[in-house]
Design an enzyme around this catalytic site. Sequence first.
Site, PDB file in Angstrom:
ATOM      1  N   GLY A   1       0.819  -1.213   0.000  1.00  0.00           N
ATOM      2  CA  GLY A   1       0.000   0.000   0.000  1.00  0.00           C
ATOM      3  C   GLY A   1       0.846   1.254   0.000  1.00  0.00           C
ATOM      4  O   GLY A   1       1.732   1.423  -0.839  1.00  0.00           O
TER       5      GLY A   1
ATOM      6  N   ASP B   1       1.907   4.866 -11.405  1.00  0.00           N
ATOM      7  CA  ASP B   1       1.210   5.898 -12.180  1.00  0.00           C
ATOM      8  C   ASP B   1      -0.291   5.864 -11.888  1.00  0.00           C
ATOM      9  O   ASP B   1      -0.939   6.913 -11.786  1.00  0.00           O
ATOM     10  CB  ASP B   1       1.455   5.683 -13.675  1.00  0.00           C
ATOM     11  CG  ASP B   1       2.921   5.809 -14.032  1.00  0.00           C
ATOM     12  OD1 ASP B   1       3.647   6.541 -13.342  1.00  0.00           O
ATOM     13  OD2 ASP B   1       3.346   5.153 -15.009  1.00  0.00           O
TER      14      ASP B   1
HETATM   15  O1  RIB Z   1       5.748   3.906 -14.991  1.00  0.00           O
HETATM   16  C1  RIB Z   1       5.705   3.104 -16.126  1.00  0.00           C
HETATM   17  C2  RIB Z   1       6.177   3.874 -17.327  1.00  0.00           C
HETATM   18  O2  RIB Z   1       7.546   4.183 -17.159  1.00  0.00           O
HETATM   19  C3  RIB Z   1       6.105   3.124 -18.632  1.00  0.00           C
HETATM   20  O3  RIB Z   1       4.880   3.315 -19.294  1.00  0.00           O
HETATM   21  C4  RIB Z   1       7.313   3.637 -19.408  1.00  0.00           C
HETATM   22  O4  RIB Z   1       6.981   4.314 -20.576  1.00  0.00           O
HETATM   23  C5  RIB Z   1       8.083   4.522 -18.430  1.00  0.00           C
HETATM   24  O5  RIB Z   1       7.843   5.856 -18.611  1.00  0.00           O
END
Ligand code: RIB
Length: 303
Positions: A221, A248
């Site tokens: 987490g 992300d």
């Molecule tokens: O966080 C993952 C990303 O890191 C991938 O999509 C790659 O393009 C790099 O930027």
Amino acid sequence: MITVFGSLNVDYVFQMPALPAPGETLLASSLVVLAGGKGGNQALAAARAGATVHMAGAVGDDGMGDIALAGLHGAGVNTDAVAAIHGPTGTASINVNGDGENTIVVFPGANAGASHTQLPSRGLEANDLLLLQMEIPVPEMAQMISHANRVAAKVVWNLAPMQAVDIELLRQVAILVVNEVELQQLGKHLGLPTDGTVAALLAQVAEQTTNSVVLTLGAKGCLADHQGDQIAVPALPIKPVDTVGAGDAFCGAFAAALDAGEPFPTALRWGCVAGSLACLKEGAQTALPSRDDISSHLPTLPN
Ligand code: RIB
């Protein structure tokens, strides 16, 4: 509204029996070519989580930009501030093993030419949120941060991959997001002792930078230092297929929750749910959850 100023890549994702060691050649069992880049991934994650998102960045004129932008267009992200510049689009080579672990090599390509001037002066307003990563030039992000502060927009900066940054610049940001490796690197960069507990280092980084600092912990987490409190939030119990882009997904959903006016601890929970669900399919943008997906899983996340 959220503005993401960051990288746009095309990801070549190789499924491997194991991650290659130095000097080793391995045969991949599959190859897929997908949209990626931490900027594009976070923009899409925020849009999928319900935010209105504008993307600023750059792709090349090599025909690959369409791949990098396809998911954003499909989700209604405004890409007017994405430039097409001469040269190759940013490219990532990603190896994923049977446990869903990965290694990533990025060639910046057009991302190295991303400029703060691409965003129109009226492009950020009071109470907007500016979301940054570290795959475009730091001086350009510094200009964007100054502009955000001038108009009273909130800045969230995911220090991935970590680069040396002036502490005065870090102090102009409301929230930093790092993983465990980046926390150690940031601690060293700030001259802090890194041999104690993670919680102690997190607190010291927060004190030095005067930020809220969020530490993402993968399957465990996250832990955040916010206004003097430390808040731990677990991940969903899942079996990961591919962890690429989980950070992300966390950042995009976390930012979307803040932008929607959710309290900081609730935004962490959105981030942890999105980061977990993003691991259930191959690729960074393939499994990003919708707002409804996040809402339906929030009650299942332990307190
Ligand atoms: O966080 C993952 C990303 O890191 C991938 O999509 C790659 O393009 C790099 O930027």
